[in-house]
Write an enzyme that holds these catalytic residues in place. Structure first.
Site, PDB file in Angstrom:
ATOM      1  N   TYR A 136      -2.341  -7.376   7.566  1.00 47.68           N
ATOM      2  CA  TYR A 136      -2.696  -7.039   6.170  1.00 47.68           C
ATOM      3  C   TYR A 136      -2.443  -8.267   5.300  1.00 47.68           C
ATOM      4  O   TYR A 136      -1.304  -8.650   5.021  1.00 47.68           O
ATOM      5  CB  TYR A 136      -1.835  -5.849   5.717  1.00 47.68           C
ATOM      6  N   LYS A 161      -7.210  -7.185   7.594  1.00 41.72           N
ATOM      7  CA  LYS A 161      -7.447  -6.302   6.450  1.00 41.72           C
ATOM      8  C   LYS A 161      -7.175  -7.105   5.187  1.00 41.72           C
ATOM      9  O   LYS A 161      -6.049  -7.597   4.989  1.00 41.72           O
ATOM     10  CB  LYS A 161      -6.504  -5.099   6.545  1.00 41.72           C
TER      11      LYS A 161
HETATM   12  O1  LIG Z   1      -1.738   0.571   3.025  1.00 47.00           O
HETATM   13  C1  LIG Z   1      -2.414   1.446   2.471  1.00 47.00           C
HETATM   14  O2  LIG Z   1      -1.987   2.584   2.289  1.00 47.00           O
HETATM   15  C2  LIG Z   1      -3.797   1.136   2.055  1.00 47.00           C
HETATM   16  O3  LIG Z   1      -4.232   0.045   2.209  1.00 47.00           O
HETATM   17  C3  LIG Z   1      -4.663   2.194   1.490  1.00 47.00           C
HETATM   18  C4  LIG Z   1      -4.757   2.189   0.012  1.00 47.00           C
HETATM   19  O4  LIG Z   1      -5.308   3.400  -0.370  1.00 47.00           O
HETATM   20  C5  LIG Z   1      -5.529   1.015  -0.552  1.00 47.00           C
HETATM   21  O5  LIG Z   1      -6.792   0.961  -0.004  1.00 47.00           O
HETATM   22  C6  LIG Z   1      -5.579   1.162  -2.036  1.00 47.00           C
HETATM   23  O6  LIG Z   1      -4.601   0.713  -2.651  1.00 47.00           O
HETATM   24  O7  LIG Z   1      -6.535   1.740  -2.563  1.00 47.00           O
END
Ligand SMILES: O=C([O-])C(=O)C[C@H](O)[C@@H](O)C(=O)[O-]
EC number: 4.2.1.41
Length: 308
Positions: A136, A161
């Site tokens: 990430y 990601k």
């Molecule tokens: O780590 C996580 O929970 C995400 O990346 C999902 C989130 O919903 C992300 O896409 C966002 O902040 O909208």
């Protein structure tokens, strides 16, 4: 091990908490079933939206266990790991023990590292088990191309990601590493930026709103992929932008706005139950979201059609 990261709309379930601040396991089961029935392509539990930052090991393990029992082999199941590296390694082991497909490695806790340190952080966690890993890229874990190229030599690392949003870096990465990784859009409310990511080869995104309006996420993504500009624009103007305007007004709305949306559509979540530093959505924002969702449901009624 199938070394391919999931593609499509990725579900990031929240962690429902009861009034005693305990994980509400029945609600979690119900919510994951709802996401599966809505046709989401993968489940990522105990990640950012799942309040990873506040989960202790036992809670984490029970979330993973429940998710595995509900998801089975229906879609790929990923967990979140990261933060404190020692803790991340324990959680990686728990994830492996419960037979999930992989984990999303979130940024290190607080501290900033040099590129060498960021590489070591991701690589140590990715190679700790045989599970797939997705890195990430955001906040204090922003990579340069040479770091990602090094990670490409670790077979467990299947996906990248992006939560940072530099198109310059994204183009450099995708042009250089092409099919080596699956490319996932993980920006805040990723629907907002997805029109710019699709042409770069990002075939999936983490969707906060899919927790409560998965059918609209689906309609939107299908329209994007089939180049239905009118539908993309309609959903963008009527649903995505208005929700994002609210989302930008709360520092912890990445979590609490999802819980509010779920509560509004009748899913079993108490949106007031969040753990600090997350705070619930204000009354004013809650009412605004209610109005948006009412209009959205009038215009786009629920249908469970999965894209082909
Ligand atoms: O780590 C996580 O929970 C995400 O990346 C999902 C989130 O919903 C992300 O896409 C966002 O902040 O909208």
């Amino acid at each position: 091990m199938n070394r391919v990261a999931p593609t499509g709309i990725l579900g990031f379930p929240v962690t429902p908490l009861d009034d005693q601040d305990q994980v509400d396991e029945l609600a979690l089961t119900h919510n994951i079933e709802f996401l599966l029935d809505s046709g989401l392509e993968a489940m990522f539990v105990a990640c950012g939206a799942g309040e990873y930052h506040s989960l202790e090991l036992q809670e984490y393990e029970s979330l993973v266990e429940i998710a595995k029992s509900v998801v089975g082999d229906k879609v790929p199941l990923y967990t979140g790991v990261g933060g404190n590296i020692t803790d991340a390694l324990r959680k990686a082991e728990v994830s492996e023990r419960h037979g999930v497909d992989g984990y999303l490695i979130m940024p290190p806790y607080l501290i900033h590292g040099e590129q060498e340190g960021i590489f070591q952080y991701f690589n140590t966690i990715a190679s700790h088990t045989d599970l797939n890993a997705i890195v990430y890229h955001r906040n204090n874990a922003v990579m340069q191309l040479s770091t990602l190229e090094r990670l490409a030599r670790t077979p467990q690392v299947v996906g990248f990601k992006d939560g940072y949003g530099s198109m310059e870096l994204n183009i450099e990465f995708t042009q250089t590493l092409g099919d080596r990784f699956s490319w996932l859009n993980g920006m805040p409310m990723a629907e907002v930026t997805m029109p710019a990511y699709v042409p770069l080869g990002f075939k999936s995104y983490s969707s906060a709103i899919s927790n409560y309006i998965p059918h609209i996420s689906r309609k939107y993504f299908d329209a994007l992929l089939s180049n239905d500009k009118e539908m993309v624009n309609d959903i963008y103007q009527e649903v995505i932008l208005p929700i994002n305007r609210i989302r930008r007004q709360g520092k912890s709305y990445a979590i609490s706005l999802i819980k509010a949306g779920m509560e509004i559509v009748g899913l079993p979540v108490n949106s007031s139950n969040v753990r600090p530093p997350v705070t619930p959505v204000t009354k004013e924002h809650y009412q605004q979201l209610e109005e948006i969702l009412k209009k959205a449901h009038d215009k786009y009624p629920v249908d469970f059609t999965k894209s082909l």
